[in-house]
Design a protein around this motif. Structure first.
Motif, PDB file in Angstrom:
ATOM      1  N   LEU A 101       6.082  -6.433  -1.711  1.00 53.59           N
ATOM      2  CA  LEU A 101       5.376  -5.152  -1.680  1.00 53.59           C
ATOM      3  C   LEU A 101       5.514  -4.488  -0.312  1.00 53.59           C
ATOM      4  O   LEU A 101       5.627  -3.259  -0.216  1.00 53.59           O
ATOM      5  CB  LEU A 101       3.906  -5.363  -2.022  1.00 53.59           C
ATOM      6  N   LYS A 102       5.498  -5.295   0.741  1.00 52.46           N
ATOM      7  CA  LYS A 102       5.681  -4.745   2.092  1.00 52.46           C
ATOM      8  C   LYS A 102       7.050  -4.092   2.209  1.00 52.46           C
ATOM      9  O   LYS A 102       7.177  -2.995   2.772  1.00 52.46           O
ATOM     10  CB  LYS A 102       5.533  -5.862   3.134  1.00 52.46           C
ATOM     11  N   ARG A 103       8.076  -4.756   1.683  1.00 54.53           N
ATOM     12  CA  ARG A 103       9.419  -4.174   1.738  1.00 54.53           C
ATOM     13  C   ARG A 103       9.505  -2.906   0.904  1.00 54.53           C
ATOM     14  O   ARG A 103      10.144  -1.926   1.304  1.00 54.53           O
ATOM     15  CB  ARG A 103      10.444  -5.213   1.252  1.00 54.53           C
ATOM     16  N   ALA A 104       8.837  -2.892  -0.250  1.00 53.17           N
ATOM     17  CA  ALA A 104       8.830  -1.688  -1.090  1.00 53.17           C
ATOM     18  C   ALA A 104       8.137  -0.540  -0.357  1.00 53.17           C
ATOM     19  O   ALA A 104       8.595   0.613  -0.400  1.00 53.17           O
ATOM     20  CB  ALA A 104       8.124  -1.982  -2.412  1.00 53.17           C
ATOM     21  N   LEU A 105       7.037  -0.855   0.346  1.00 56.57           N
ATOM     22  CA  LEU A 105       6.343   0.164   1.138  1.00 56.57           C
ATOM     23  C   LEU A 105       7.243   0.682   2.249  1.00 56.57           C
ATOM     24  O   LEU A 105       7.280   1.892   2.519  1.00 56.57           O
ATOM     25  CB  LEU A 105       5.066  -0.431   1.720  1.00 56.57           C
ATOM     26  N   GLU A 267      -1.668 -12.327  16.791  1.00 58.27           N
ATOM     27  CA  GLU A 267      -2.838 -12.114  15.934  1.00 58.27           C
ATOM     28  C   GLU A 267      -2.429 -11.388  14.656  1.00 58.27           C
ATOM     29  O   GLU A 267      -2.881 -11.730  13.554  1.00 58.27           O
ATOM     30  CB  GLU A 267      -3.897 -11.305  16.686  1.00 58.27           C
ATOM     31  N   TYR A 268      -1.556 -10.388  14.789  1.00 58.77           N
ATOM     32  CA  TYR A 268      -1.068  -9.657  13.617  1.00 58.77           C
ATOM     33  C   TYR A 268      -0.335 -10.600  12.656  1.00 58.77           C
ATOM     34  O   TYR A 268      -0.560 -10.563  11.436  1.00 58.77           O
ATOM     35  CB  TYR A 268      -0.135  -8.525  14.046  1.00 58.77           C
ATOM     36  N   ILE A 269       0.537 -11.444  13.206  1.00 56.82           N
ATOM     37  CA  ILE A 269       1.308 -12.366  12.366  1.00 56.82           C
ATOM     38  C   ILE A 269       0.385 -13.313  11.607  1.00 56.82           C
ATOM     39  O   ILE A 269       0.567 -13.556  10.406  1.00 56.82           O
ATOM     40  CB  ILE A 269       2.318 -13.149  13.227  1.00 56.82           C
ATOM     41  N   LEU A 274      -1.316  -6.677   3.467  1.00 54.31           N
ATOM     42  CA  LEU A 274      -0.906  -5.299   3.194  1.00 54.31           C
ATOM     43  C   LEU A 274      -1.986  -4.311   3.616  1.00 54.31           C
ATOM     44  O   LEU A 274      -1.690  -3.223   4.123  1.00 54.31           O
ATOM     45  CB  LEU A 274      -0.598  -5.132   1.697  1.00 54.31           C
ATOM     46  N   GLY A 275      -3.247  -4.700   3.423  1.00 54.17           N
ATOM     47  CA  GLY A 275      -4.345  -3.834   3.844  1.00 54.17           C
ATOM     48  C   GLY A 275      -4.313  -3.597   5.346  1.00 54.17           C
ATOM     49  O   GLY A 275      -4.572  -2.477   5.816  1.00 54.17           O
ATOM     50  N   ASP A 277      -1.630  -3.640   7.249  1.00 48.79           N
ATOM     51  CA  ASP A 277      -0.522  -2.721   7.510  1.00 48.79           C
ATOM     52  C   ASP A 277      -0.942  -1.270   7.263  1.00 48.79           C
ATOM     53  O   ASP A 277      -0.626  -0.374   8.048  1.00 48.79           O
ATOM     54  CB  ASP A 277       0.672  -3.069   6.616  1.00 48.79           C
ATOM     55  N   LEU A 278      -1.649  -1.039   6.157  1.00 46.32           N
ATOM     56  CA  LEU A 278      -2.063   0.325   5.824  1.00 46.32           C
ATOM     57  C   LEU A 278      -3.043   0.867   6.865  1.00 46.32           C
ATOM     58  O   LEU A 278      -2.964   2.039   7.250  1.00 46.32           O
ATOM     59  CB  LEU A 278      -2.688   0.351   4.428  1.00 46.32           C
ATOM     60  N   ARG A 279      -3.960   0.018   7.345  1.00 44.99           N
ATOM     61  CA  ARG A 279      -4.903   0.462   8.373  1.00 44.99           C
ATOM     62  C   ARG A 279      -4.171   0.802   9.673  1.00 44.99           C
ATOM     63  O   ARG A 279      -4.491   1.802  10.333  1.00 44.99           O
ATOM     64  CB  ARG A 279      -5.962  -0.623   8.621  1.00 44.99           C
ATOM     65  N   ILE A 280      -3.185  -0.013  10.036  1.00 42.57           N
ATOM     66  CA  ILE A 280      -2.418   0.258  11.256  1.00 42.57           C
ATOM     67  C   ILE A 280      -1.634   1.560  11.121  1.00 42.57           C
ATOM     68  O   ILE A 280      -1.560   2.363  12.064  1.00 42.57           O
ATOM     69  CB  ILE A 280      -1.477  -0.925  11.566  1.00 42.57           C
ATOM     70  N   LEU A 281      -1.057   1.808   9.943  1.00 40.10           N
ATOM     71  CA  LEU A 281      -0.313   3.051   9.729  1.00 40.10           C
ATOM     72  C   LEU A 281      -1.226   4.272   9.845  1.00 40.10           C
ATOM     73  O   LEU A 281      -0.840   5.291  10.460  1.00 40.10           O
ATOM     74  CB  LEU A 281       0.364   3.024   8.354  1.00 40.10           C
TER      75      LEU A 281
END
Length: 294
Positions: A101-105, A267-269, A274-275, A277-281
């Motif tokens: 899903l991350k790659r699709a995003l 810490e990120y790793i 996915l949530g 990632d969306l918050r960071i974006l």
């Protein structure tokens, strides 16, 4: 799964002919070689086996065992390599569905952004050419996942011979650790300063995302000269694909310490979702709109 042989660890045989170290070297060699899996070849020392297994688990490595079958074939189907059956002792569970899903995003986000921003990108290219001599894009080698180098694209924000001038400016470096950053860098053009303020110079990295060399979110890729100064403790940040933006960019962008950035990357790793990632974006969009870049 395709495997690449790295070498043997043996406490008795001399180094060479495939023997690359001793069992006590496992942690260092696994990190520096970006090893994913180890195979215990019919071990007979219980304590040694347990020590190697614990180290492998700490390093998040898969562990397979090549058992002594006394010349017999296994009664059931087992995984094998080179005709040798293997038994799995430990396997790291990867969030396969989440990574897909991350790659699709990444693909959907990068493609959509490039289409929507096409007129802006064309205008930026014209301004760069009018402002100073040299190419529009700057492609520099960066350290990617597992240390593999790739060409990272950016809009050129400096004069054409900026790399040649870098060594003469190192004494003004304001970052602690193997990174380079100075205030009022004389190599930056006036168009470049605007692009950096709003992080528009990073937009061409959407091409790297489409190529699979980068992700929308992840640790920022470091230049190869910075990567060469890594210690073994820094290497885990290369276990994942680097990103255009990351936790450091939205929480401690002005922090001068390399180690602080490294801690946030790790810490990120460890906490990735996915949530997250969306918050960071979303936070990145805010940081860009308020012109917090430098």
């Amino acid at each position: 799964m395709e495997r690449a042989f790295c070498g043997f660890l043996d406490d008795r045989k001399p180094l060479g002919n495939g023997v690359v170290g001793r069992t006590v070297d496992l942690a260092e060699l696994a990190r520096t070689g970006f090893v994913d899996e180890i195979i215990l070849a019919a071990p007979h020392d219980r304590n040694l086996t347990l020590r190697v297994l614990r180290t492998a688990q700490q390093l998040c490595l898969d562990v397979k065992l090549a058992p002594d079958l006394f010349g017999c074939k296994p009664a059931r189907e087992t995984e094998g390599i080179g005709g040798i059956p293997l038994i799995s002792l430990h396997e790291e569970r990867l969030p396969v569905a989440g990574l897909l899903l991350k790659r699709a995003l990444d693909l959907a986000g990068a493609a959509s952004a490039l289409v929507l921003l096409a007129p802006v990108l064309a205008l930026i290219a014209i301004l760069i050419r009018l402002n100073s001599a040299g190419p529009v894009l700057y492609a520099a080698l960066r350290a990617g996942r597992k240390g593999r180098s790739f060409r990272c694209y950016k809009f050129r924000t400096m004069v054409r011979d900026a790399d040649a001038l870098k060594n003469g400016l190192r004494e003004r470096n304001q970052r602690r650790g193997p990174t380079f950053k100075i205030a009022n860098d004389p190599r930056i053009t006036w168009v470049g300063r605007f692009l950096r303020r709003y992080s528009l110079d990073e937009v061409p990295q959407l091409l790297n995302v489409l190529k699979g060399e980068m992700s929308l979110v992840g640790p920022r890729p470091h230049p190869l000269d910075d990567f060469s100064a890594y210690t073994i403790e820094h290497l885990p940040r290369l276990d994942v694909t680097p990103g255009i933006t990351g936790l450091w960019q939205v929480t401690a962008r002005r922090e001068q310490s390399f180690q602080a950035g490294m801690d946030l990357d790790l810490e990120y790793i460890h906490r990735w979702s996915l949530g997250m990632d969306l918050r960071i974006l979303l936070k990145t969009v805010w940081e860009v709109l308020r012109g917090s870049g430098d």
